[in-house]
Design an enzyme around this catalytic site. Structure first.
Site, short mmCIF file in Angstrom:
data_model
loop_
_atom_site.label_atom_id
_atom_site.label_comp_id
_atom_site.label_asym_id
_atom_site.label_seq_id
_atom_site.Cartn_x
_atom_site.Cartn_y
_atom_site.Cartn_z
N MET A 1 0.84 -1.20 0.00
CA MET A 1 0.00 0.00 0.00
C MET A 1 0.87 1.25 0.00
SD MET A 1 -3.24 -0.89 2.46
CE MET A 1 -2.26 -1.30 3.91
N CYS A 2 0.22 2.40 -0.04
CA CYS A 2 0.91 3.68 -0.07
C CYS A 2 1.45 4.04 1.31
CB CYS A 2 -0.06 4.76 -0.54
SG CYS A 2 -0.96 4.35 -2.03
N GLN A 3 2.15 5.17 1.39
CA GLN A 3 2.59 5.68 2.68
C GLN A 3 2.29 7.17 2.76
OE1 GLN A 3 6.22 4.62 4.56
NE2 GLN A 3 6.13 2.49 3.93
#
Length: 266
Positions: A1-3
């Site tokens: 996933m993104c950060q």
């Protein structure tokens, strides 16, 4: 996933130390290589930089690192695409006007089945679940409060609206209107509040800084990020369903949330 990465403080502050470590996760120390963005509030305005190239190698990220912009509120995002193509319109953070203010939002996770209200003022430009959720949030906020309410009422309304959205997936986010910053955790979100006496910080890539050389005794700086950026500071890990509201570097409102239930081994 993104950060995610956010900064809220009581005096205009340079986020370069944190941003340089954060952007390395977009192709050097991690694999979040599907675009990056960063937004700096300045008064009523916002400087926003986005690129659908990896943050670690983007010339635009190089520019941001050299610019040394000082701001009271900053939101940044490095993307690992789960919904929507890798292009500029799907790159966070997203921005909308609400009550005559710029609102900036970035999300980590995936939420399913977000219905787009075709008759609402706020419409997504790209194809991400994140932007659709943001449009739904501000649409419901405006319907609930036609004129700007108090900060506590805003916090309570954001909690109410986004708790329902979070029932459909993973909904870690950071949100700001330039005066305050709200963050919500589902899986991973951490924060650290820096104030006097300031000392040295050692980043996770072993770059260090002595904050006492750049601050005064009155400064307060809060950093929010998906995973801690330094190895020698006491980061607070938020819990599932937890919310925080920071203003001028101080924690004003909080919902602690609960630890995720342990899954049985099979």
């Amino acid at each position: 996933m993104c950060q995610l990465l956010g900064m809220n403080c009581n005096t205009p502050t340079d986020i370069t130390f944190s941003f340089d470590g954060f952007r390395r996760r977009a192709g050097v120390t991690d694999h979040h290589t599907d675009g990056f963005g960063i937004a700096f509030f300045e008064g009523k305005g916002v400087r926003i930089f986005r690129d659908n190239r990896p943050g670690a190698s983007s010339p635009m990220a190089d520019l941001v690192g050299q610019y040394h912009i000082k701001s009271l509120n900053v939101i940044s995002h490095i993307r690992k695409a789960t919904r929507g193509d890798v292009n500029l319109e799907n790159t966070h953070p997203f921005i909308r006007e609400l009550w005559g203010e710029n609102w900036v939002f970035a999300h980590n996770g995936t939420v399913e089945g977000i219905e787009i209200c075709k008759n609402c003022h706020y419409q997504p430009i790209g194809t991400t679940d994140s932007e659709a959720a943001f449009c739904r949030m501000v649409s419901e906020l405006k319907a609930l409060h036609p004129t700007k309410p108090s900060e506590k009422e805003i916090f309570d309304a954001v909690v109410k609206i986004t708790s329902k959205i979070a029932e459909h997936g993973v909904f870690n986010f950071i949100l700001s209107n330039g005066h305050w910053m709200i963050a919500r955790c589902t899986t991973n979100l951490h924060y650290v509040c820096r104030k006097a006496p300031f000392g040295k910080a050692l980043r996770d890539d072993d770059v260090s800084i002595d904050f006492s050389q750049y601050t005064t005794i009155n400064d307060k700086v809060t950093i929010i990020t998906t995973q801690p950026l330094t190895k020698n500071e006491n980061w607070t890990k938020m819990k599932n369903g937890g919310y925080v509201f920071f203003k001028d570097g101080d924690l004003l409102f909080e919902i602690e949330g609960t630890l995720p239930e342990a899954k049985p081994h099979v």
